[in-house]
Design an enzyme around this catalytic site. Structure first.
Site, mmCIF file in Angstrom:
data_model
loop_
_atom_site.group_PDB
_atom_site.id
_atom_site.type_symbol
_atom_site.label_atom_id
_atom_site.label_comp_id
_atom_site.label_asym_id
_atom_site.label_seq_id
_atom_site.Cartn_x
_atom_site.Cartn_y
_atom_site.Cartn_z
ATOM 1 N N GLU A 11 -4.204 3.260 7.688
ATOM 2 C CA GLU A 11 -3.966 3.248 6.244
ATOM 3 C C GLU A 11 -4.694 4.454 5.633
ATOM 4 O O GLU A 11 -4.266 5.039 4.644
ATOM 5 C CB GLU A 11 -4.519 1.936 5.656
ATOM 6 C CG GLU A 11 -4.330 1.814 4.165
ATOM 7 C CD GLU A 11 -4.882 0.496 3.596
ATOM 8 O OE1 GLU A 11 -4.790 -0.552 4.260
ATOM 9 O OE2 GLU A 11 -5.410 0.542 2.471
ATOM 10 N N SER A 67 -10.161 -0.760 4.663
ATOM 11 C CA SER A 67 -9.301 -1.084 5.816
ATOM 12 C C SER A 67 -8.798 0.207 6.444
ATOM 13 O O SER A 67 -8.155 1.009 5.773
ATOM 14 C CB SER A 67 -8.083 -1.885 5.362
ATOM 15 O OG SER A 67 -8.510 -3.031 4.689
ATOM 16 N N ARG A 112 0.832 -1.225 0.000
ATOM 17 C CA ARG A 112 0.000 0.000 0.000
ATOM 18 C C ARG A 112 0.856 1.260 0.000
ATOM 19 O O ARG A 112 0.518 2.265 0.638
ATOM 20 C CB ARG A 112 -0.924 0.054 1.237
ATOM 21 C CG ARG A 112 -1.835 -1.097 1.396
ATOM 22 C CD ARG A 112 -2.933 -1.127 0.337
ATOM 23 N NE ARG A 112 -3.807 -2.233 0.603
ATOM 24 C CZ ARG A 112 -3.559 -3.479 0.209
ATOM 25 N NH1 ARG A 112 -2.463 -3.775 -0.482
ATOM 26 N NH2 ARG A 112 -4.404 -4.447 0.491
HETATM 27 C C1 LIG Z 1 -15.288 -0.378 0.840
HETATM 28 C C2 LIG Z 1 -13.826 -0.139 0.516
HETATM 29 C C3 LIG Z 1 -13.019 -1.207 0.228
HETATM 30 C C4 LIG Z 1 -11.657 -1.017 -0.082
HETATM 31 N N1 LIG Z 1 -10.894 -2.102 -0.387
HETATM 32 C C5 LIG Z 1 -9.599 -1.937 -0.718
HETATM 33 C C6 LIG Z 1 -8.783 -3.062 -1.073
HETATM 34 O O1 LIG Z 1 -9.251 -4.198 -1.128
HETATM 35 N N2 LIG Z 1 -7.485 -2.834 -1.376
HETATM 36 C C7 LIG Z 1 -6.940 -1.579 -1.372
HETATM 37 O O2 LIG Z 1 -5.754 -1.448 -1.674
HETATM 38 N N3 LIG Z 1 -7.689 -0.501 -1.036
HETATM 39 C C8 LIG Z 1 -8.991 -0.646 -0.713
HETATM 40 N N4 LIG Z 1 -9.752 0.447 -0.361
HETATM 41 C C9 LIG Z 1 -9.132 1.782 -0.316
HETATM 42 C C10 LIG Z 1 -9.303 2.610 -1.607
HETATM 43 O O3 LIG Z 1 -10.243 2.006 -2.456
HETATM 44 C C11 LIG Z 1 -7.978 2.770 -2.363
HETATM 45 O O4 LIG Z 1 -7.005 3.361 -1.546
HETATM 46 C C12 LIG Z 1 -8.141 3.590 -3.652
HETATM 47 O O5 LIG Z 1 -6.992 3.526 -4.445
HETATM 48 C C13 LIG Z 1 -8.443 5.066 -3.386
HETATM 49 O O6 LIG Z 1 -8.788 5.646 -4.628
HETATM 50 P P1 LIG Z 1 -9.457 7.061 -4.724
HETATM 51 O O7 LIG Z 1 -9.565 7.409 -6.157
HETATM 52 O O8 LIG Z 1 -10.721 7.075 -3.952
HETATM 53 O O9 LIG Z 1 -8.352 7.979 -4.042
HETATM 54 P P2 LIG Z 1 -8.494 9.042 -2.855
HETATM 55 O O10 LIG Z 1 -8.968 8.364 -1.625
HETATM 56 O O11 LIG Z 1 -9.255 10.225 -3.333
HETATM 57 O O12 LIG Z 1 -6.963 9.451 -2.671
HETATM 58 C C14 LIG Z 1 -6.029 8.543 -2.145
HETATM 59 C C15 LIG Z 1 -4.629 9.157 -2.251
HETATM 60 O O13 LIG Z 1 -4.239 9.242 -3.610
HETATM 61 C C16 LIG Z 1 -3.959 10.596 -3.974
HETATM 62 N N5 LIG Z 1 -4.432 10.762 -5.360
HETATM 63 C C17 LIG Z 1 -5.644 10.413 -5.846
HETATM 64 N N6 LIG Z 1 -5.675 10.630 -7.187
HETATM 65 C C18 LIG Z 1 -4.463 11.152 -7.524
HETATM 66 C C19 LIG Z 1 -3.878 11.617 -8.742
HETATM 67 N N7 LIG Z 1 -4.538 11.601 -9.904
HETATM 68 N N8 LIG Z 1 -2.613 12.113 -8.712
HETATM 69 C C20 LIG Z 1 -1.925 12.168 -7.543
HETATM 70 N N9 LIG Z 1 -2.432 11.767 -6.354
HETATM 71 C C21 LIG Z 1 -3.677 11.258 -6.352
HETATM 72 C C22 LIG Z 1 -4.704 11.457 -2.955
HETATM 73 O O14 LIG Z 1 -4.078 12.714 -2.787
HETATM 74 C C23 LIG Z 1 -4.559 10.595 -1.718
HETATM 75 O O15 LIG Z 1 -3.285 10.773 -1.137
HETATM 76 C C24 LIG Z 1 -11.126 0.288 -0.067
HETATM 77 C C25 LIG Z 1 -11.950 1.383 0.226
HETATM 78 C C26 LIG Z 1 -13.288 1.171 0.506
HETATM 79 C C27 LIG Z 1 -14.175 2.351 0.796
#
Ligand SMILES: Cc1cc2nc3c(=O)[nH]c(=O)nc-3n(C[C@H](O)[C@H](O)[C@H](O)COP(=O)(O)OP(=O)(O)OC[C@H]3O[C@@H](n4cnc5c(N)ncnc54)[C@H](O)[C@@H]3O)c2cc1C
Length: 335
Positions: free
Chosen positions: A331, A236, A164
């Site tokens: 996380e 998580s 991660r």
């Molecule tokens: C129900 C649920 C289940 C999940 N299961 C998993 C799992 O199985 N495995 C897992 O790894 N994660 C899981 N996650 C966590 C999440 O899905 C991941 O971390 C995902 O990658 C976040 O994506 P996001 O677009 O929502 O990013 P955000 O939450 O909006 O941002 C996350 C980070 O990335 C940065 N960021 C986002 N986009 C960009 C960009 N274009 N350029 C630069 N920085 C950027 C943000 O600044 C921040 O630091 C889960 C979350 C939920 C709610």
């Protein structure tokens, strides 16, 4: 370019916090992003987000600009008999990408089905599930440097991927904005069913397709994890801790059933197991709760403020530390 002021972030954070961004800017192209960065004062606080599925807004107002990409699209970069490389816009919903490649019969992403969020974040977070991580597919990460607005393309090996984690969360934190990610997929997929009991779901001798694997993983996830549209959460909440072999041996003496996986020089222990042992599973504090089916997930039981979630997280961290001398790390990213 879309520009909004005092913009509600309710649809942009899966925890369902009622936060507001003083300014919100959504760009649709690299040129628009560069134009915004050039016009931005050096003191302006700028936060790039994706779907907000790993964020906790800790203040009701974000005093700065929240940036969001609207860069869509998928293009074939390279293709041969065995592999295909696709360049995908950062704003493409991750699971739409997975659904698309699975439907084409291209393998590699199926175990990562139904992870919320967008393609851009997959390369920052190195998302992972069921024995596969984004780093296993990523070929290049296309970015814009926030300081000089120039384009830079990172090779996979330059991204410092770990559990991660990536260089973009460490030494290059907040320096680059991801505009596209390219992924390499396999035309003759080798399924990875080794994690947990995925393979047990399939009848021996019957053909297992990518679609069947995807459907099965969606099924398990829907049973185990709360739907953020119903119960706000960010997946998580804590990382699985890696402890020294000496500490692990001592714990094993007291808790012979303690689960573990080798991780580098140490042992990784599932945080969910540690939390369960403290008795916090299913318990609530204020408007936040430890999810009853998966203690690694903290949920907004309705109208929670960030302090409800943080107070509960701290209580869980203290309980685990008291019992096991292990300090859990969130996380989820606090904004
Ligand atoms: C129900 C649920 C289940 C999940 N299961 C998993 C799992 O199985 N495995 C897992 O790894 N994660 C899981 N996650 C966590 C999440 O899905 C991941 O971390 C995902 O990658 C976040 O994506 P996001 O677009 O929502 O990013 P955000 O939450 O909006 O941002 C996350 C980070 O990335 C940065 N960021 C986002 N986009 C960009 C960009 N274009 N350029 C630069 N920085 C950027 C943000 O600044 C921040 O630091 C889960 C979350 C939920 C709610």
């Amino acid at each position: 370019m879309r520009i909004e002021h005092d913009f509600s972030l309710l649809q942009y954070n899966t925890f369902g916090m009622k936060a507001v961004a003083r300014h919100f800017v959504e760009y649709s192209s690299i040129a628009e992003l560069q134009q915004f960065l050039r016009s931005c004062s050096p003191d302006e606080r700028v936060l790039q987000i994706g779907g907000g599925s790993n964020l906790l807004f800790t203040n009701p107002v974000f005093e700065g600009t929240v940036l969001h990409s609207a860069i869509q699209g998928m293009e074939v970069m390279e293709e041969d008999e065995n592999t295909i490389c696709l360049k995908v816009g950062a704003a493409v919903v991750w699971d739409d990408f997975v659904a698309f490649v699975v439907a084409q019969g291209w393998g590699g992403a199926e175990n990562l089905s139904l992870i919320p969020g967008e393609v851009g974040a997959s390369a920052i977070q190195n998302i992972g599930a069921y024995g596969v991580e984004a780093k296993d597919l990523i070929r290049n990460v296309y970015t814009i440097d926030r300081k000089n607005y120039s384009e830079r393309v990172f090779e996979n090996r330059e991204c410092g991927y770990g559990y991660r984690s990536s260089i973009f969360k460490n030494s290059l934190k907040d320096q680059y904005i991801v505009t596209h990610v390219s992924y390499e997929l396999k035309k003759h997929p080798v399924l990875n069913l080794s994690y947990g009991n995925i393979s047990a779901a399939f009848e021996p001798g019957k053909e297992i397709t990518l679609q069947k694997v995807r459907d099965h993983i969606i099924d398990i996830r829907q049973q185990k994890l709360p739907d953020p549209k119903v119960l706000g959460n960010a997946g998580s909440y804590f990382m699985n801790p890696v402890v020294s072999v000496a500490l692990f041996e001592a714990l094993k003496h007291d808790y012979p059933d303690i689960p573990s996986y080798p991780a580098g020089d140490g042992m990784k222990i599932p945080a969910a197991w540690l939390i369960q042992q403290t008795g916090w599973k299913g318990k609530s504090l204020g408007h936040a709760a430890v999810y009853e089916k998966q203690p690694l997930v903290l949920v907004n039981t309705g109208d929670a403020e960030a302090m409800d979630i943080i107070r509960l997280a701290d209580a869980v961290i203290c309980a685990v530390e008291e019992k096991f001398a292990i300090r859990l790390k969130p996380e989820v990213i606090y904004v």
